[in-house]
Design an enzyme around this catalytic site. Structure first.
Site, mmCIF file in Angstrom:
data_model
loop_
_atom_site.group_PDB
_atom_site.id
_atom_site.type_symbol
_atom_site.label_atom_id
_atom_site.label_comp_id
_atom_site.label_asym_id
_atom_site.label_seq_id
_atom_site.Cartn_x
_atom_site.Cartn_y
_atom_site.Cartn_z
ATOM 1 N N LYS A 28 -7.540 -5.434 5.034
ATOM 2 C CA LYS A 28 -8.346 -6.480 4.498
ATOM 3 C C LYS A 28 -8.604 -7.474 5.739
ATOM 4 O O LYS A 28 -9.535 -8.042 5.736
ATOM 5 C CB LYS A 28 -7.694 -7.101 3.347
ATOM 6 C CG LYS A 28 -8.889 -8.184 2.743
ATOM 7 C CD LYS A 28 -8.103 -9.861 2.793
ATOM 8 C CE LYS A 28 -6.728 -9.771 2.452
ATOM 9 N NZ LYS A 28 -6.271 -11.281 2.263
ATOM 10 N N ASP A 55 -12.553 -8.969 -2.028
ATOM 11 C CA ASP A 55 -12.386 -9.908 -0.926
ATOM 12 C C ASP A 55 -13.536 -9.513 0.187
ATOM 13 O O ASP A 55 -14.180 -10.261 0.635
ATOM 14 C CB ASP A 55 -10.905 -9.896 -0.191
ATOM 15 C CG ASP A 55 -10.012 -10.659 -1.003
ATOM 16 O OD1 ASP A 55 -10.490 -10.891 -2.170
ATOM 17 O OD2 ASP A 55 -9.069 -11.217 -0.308
ATOM 18 N N ASN A 97 -11.758 -15.604 -5.059
ATOM 19 C CA ASN A 97 -10.607 -16.247 -4.412
ATOM 20 C C ASN A 97 -10.251 -15.535 -3.217
ATOM 21 O O ASN A 97 -8.964 -15.271 -2.565
ATOM 22 C CB ASN A 97 -9.468 -15.855 -5.605
ATOM 23 C CG ASN A 97 -8.228 -16.763 -5.278
ATOM 24 O OD1 ASN A 97 -8.330 -17.712 -4.346
ATOM 25 N ND2 ASN A 97 -7.124 -16.455 -5.739
ATOM 26 N N GLY A 99 -9.420 -15.951 0.412
ATOM 27 C CA GLY A 99 -9.167 -16.726 1.380
ATOM 28 C C GLY A 99 -9.589 -16.714 2.628
ATOM 29 O O GLY A 99 -10.299 -17.607 3.540
ATOM 30 N N SER A 173 -2.717 -19.856 9.044
ATOM 31 C CA SER A 173 -3.126 -19.497 10.175
ATOM 32 C C SER A 173 -4.649 -19.309 10.304
ATOM 33 O O SER A 173 -5.538 -19.135 11.315
ATOM 34 C CB SER A 173 -2.463 -18.121 10.608
ATOM 35 O OG SER A 173 -2.853 -17.180 10.024
ATOM 36 N N ASP A 299 2.598 -11.654 3.442
ATOM 37 C CA ASP A 299 2.236 -11.040 2.349
ATOM 38 C C ASP A 299 3.117 -9.939 1.885
ATOM 39 O O ASP A 299 2.828 -9.251 0.990
ATOM 40 C CB ASP A 299 0.833 -10.467 2.691
ATOM 41 C CG ASP A 299 -0.211 -11.569 2.553
ATOM 42 O OD1 ASP A 299 -0.058 -12.671 1.953
ATOM 43 O OD2 ASP A 299 -1.347 -11.132 3.087
ATOM 44 N N GLU A 327 -2.806 -16.836 -3.414
ATOM 45 C CA GLU A 327 -3.798 -16.762 -4.692
ATOM 46 C C GLU A 327 -3.089 -17.464 -5.975
ATOM 47 O O GLU A 327 -3.824 -17.908 -6.714
ATOM 48 C CB GLU A 327 -4.005 -15.263 -5.051
ATOM 49 C CG GLU A 327 -5.100 -14.578 -4.112
ATOM 50 C CD GLU A 327 -4.421 -14.284 -2.639
ATOM 51 O OE1 GLU A 327 -5.309 -13.398 -1.921
ATOM 52 O OE2 GLU A 327 -3.452 -14.644 -2.048
ATOM 53 N N HIS A 376 -3.158 -10.150 -7.046
ATOM 54 C CA HIS A 376 -2.944 -8.790 -6.605
ATOM 55 C C HIS A 376 -1.778 -8.297 -6.036
ATOM 56 O O HIS A 376 -1.059 -7.594 -6.499
ATOM 57 C CB HIS A 376 -3.873 -8.290 -5.561
ATOM 58 C CG HIS A 376 -3.931 -9.114 -4.503
ATOM 59 N ND1 HIS A 376 -3.961 -8.655 -3.158
ATOM 60 C CD2 HIS A 376 -4.018 -10.528 -4.132
ATOM 61 C CE1 HIS A 376 -4.105 -9.501 -2.201
ATOM 62 N NE2 HIS A 376 -4.061 -10.555 -2.763
ATOM 63 N N ARG A 377 -1.007 -9.271 -5.263
ATOM 64 C CA ARG A 377 0.250 -8.874 -4.764
ATOM 65 C C ARG A 377 1.501 -8.898 -5.779
ATOM 66 O O ARG A 377 2.647 -8.270 -5.750
ATOM 67 C CB ARG A 377 0.351 -9.636 -3.424
ATOM 68 C CG ARG A 377 -0.616 -9.694 -2.446
ATOM 69 C CD ARG A 377 0.077 -9.495 -0.941
ATOM 70 N NE ARG A 377 -1.132 -9.607 -0.009
ATOM 71 C CZ ARG A 377 -1.815 -8.329 0.190
ATOM 72 N NH1 ARG A 377 -1.106 -7.217 -0.305
ATOM 73 N NH2 ARG A 377 -2.934 -8.299 1.067
ATOM 74 N N LYS A 402 -8.627 -6.855 -5.684
ATOM 75 C CA LYS A 402 -8.879 -7.694 -4.573
ATOM 76 C C LYS A 402 -8.809 -7.093 -3.386
ATOM 77 O O LYS A 402 -9.398 -7.496 -2.215
ATOM 78 C CB LYS A 402 -8.019 -9.105 -4.941
ATOM 79 C CG LYS A 402 -8.293 -10.213 -3.926
ATOM 80 C CD LYS A 402 -7.416 -11.374 -4.184
ATOM 81 C CE LYS A 402 -7.761 -12.726 -3.619
ATOM 82 N NZ LYS A 402 -7.667 -12.664 -2.038
#
Length: 423
Positions: A28, A55, A97, A99, A173, A299, A327, A376-377, A402
């Site tokens: 992603k 995304d 959502n 980012g 970042s 992540d 998120e 999602h995570r 996502k």
């Protein structure tokens, strides 16, 4: 929505080790960087191995709204054609959502001659963007974000002049990456400098620079906290996107939790993304270290936190304050989900997360409904708990779209039985 309408999915612990071949989706992080840079390039670029998820599709749709041709000839390819210019969209850009898309397009919108509104869903409207707004304003960009979060209104003047911009990269970042990518299209050289030494996941800056270089950008680094970007613009190119390392962490963890063998089609050492460093930790299970610094593999922390529940000894996760502005507040969500499995299994201590590991949990029946907070995570990581525990139920399982729409199908292909509303 009533409780009976909430979609849910219960994972049935497999009776045998998980074995098989699962190819993770494209990255992603790299896909959204490549989409934007290709859109700013002159000519036609083919992006292969790309991720097609919420995304990245939000990013692609926003670029189309700004006059860029983005075609999708198959499930893993984007063909992007542009003339190096982004145009004012007819309506606000809605980015859900996402980012990366939101932060990257906020900076790129400064290159537009006209007004651009960057907006997102209710979750995105809670995610901070003020450091990026402040940095762009210092370059003379007319920009506003009343709440310090989206929506952001940018009144571009077709670019910005040479100069130096300082940015606080401590929260994300992505602010730095957004400035770097836009800077190559400035009217003169731009220096991007960090206001402090802290930066969320510096490895993602390296991903940004690699994509920029592939499309012809020239960047030098006078010191560890400063980048000088020449006004080269970008040239179209064909670009191959590597698989998603964050997605790979779930499969690596599923392998060690079940004593299986899952072929991802790529060696861990071949990944360039920061989350790939989690592989060495996952391989050490059930002897994870007592303290894990998550600052440079953010992540991957949900994966490692759920894995830690079954470790031989407790694990403290540090350097994860930035997870509170993802998120969802992932520190809180992980602590809550773990403690629904067993009270006190996950504990917040300041911005640290302490997992009170217990290998004896494996095989137990622990009825737990996991609130994913549309993240999602959280959904994908707590599915791992369901490989070892009976009656773990994931609420809103469709949120995995996502970044990994095929996640539940991937688990099923390995022999994991699922009960409920399979997305």
């Amino acid at each position: 929505m009533s409780e009976t309408e909430i979609r849910q999915l219960t994972i049935i612990p497999p009776e045998a080790p998980l074995r098989g071949r699962v190819l993770p989706p494209g990255s992603k992080s790299i896909t959204n960087r490549a989409l934007l840079v290709a859109a700013l390039a002159k000519g036609t670029s083919t992006l292969s191995g790309a991720l097609k998820s919420d995304d990245t599709l939000y990013m692609a749709q926003a670029l189309r709204a700004m006059g860029v041709a983005v075609e999708e000839p198959d499930a893993t390819t984007f063909v992007v054609t542009g003339d190096g210019t982004l145009r004012p969209p007819a309506a606000p850009l809605f980015l859900g959502n996402a980012g990366t898309a939101t932060r990257f397009l906020t900076a790129a919108a400064a290159l537009v001659d006209g007004e651009v509104v960057v907006d997102g869903d209710e979750h995105m409207r809670k995610r901070p963007i003020a450091p990026l707004v402040t940095a762009l304003r210092s370059l003379g960009v007319e920009i506003s974000a009343e709440t310090g979060c989206p929506p952001v209104t940018i009144r571009g003047q077709g670019g910005f002049a040479a100069g130096r911009v300082e940015v606080d990269g401590g929260l994300s970042s992505q602010y730095v990456s957004a400035l770097l990518m836009a800077a190559a299209c400035a009217r003169g050289p731009i220096e991007v400098a960090l206001t402090g030494k802290e930066i969320g996941a510096r490895g993602y800056i390296d991903l940004t620079l690699a994509v920029m270089a592939a499309f012809g950008a020239k960047v030098t680094q006078p010191d560890p906290a400063t980048w000088r970007i020449e006004p080269t613009g970008y040239g179209a190119t064909d670009f191959m996107i590597e698989p998603d390392a964050s997605a790979a962490t779930y499969l690596w963890a599923a392998e060690v939790l079940t004593g299986g063998a899952i072929d991802l089609g790529v060696q861990a050492s071949a990944f360039t993304q920061p989350d790939a460093r989690a592989h060495a930790l996952i391989a050490a299970f059930p002897h994870l270290p007592a303290v894990i610094d998550g600052s440079q593999m953010q992540d991957a922390i949900p994966t490692l936190a759920v894995l830690a529940a079954f470790n031989e000894s407790p694990v403290r996760f540090t350097g994860i304050a930035n997870l509170r502005v993802k998120e969802c507040d992932r520190v809180a969500a992980l602590a809550q989900g773990l403690s629904r499995i067993r009270p006190g299994l996950g504990i917040e201590e300041g911005d640290d997360l302490l997992v009170a590991s217990d290998p004896a949990l494996a095989g137990q029946t622990t009825p737990a409904e996991i609130d994913t907070f549309a993240d999602h995570r959280i959904a994908m990581s707590f599915a791992l708990a369901g490989l070892k525990l009976h009656e773990v139920t994931i609420l809103d399982p469709g949120c995995v779209a996502k970044t990994y729409p095929g996640y539940w199908r991937a688990l099923a292909s390995l022999g994991v039985a699922l009960e409920g509303d399979v997305p």
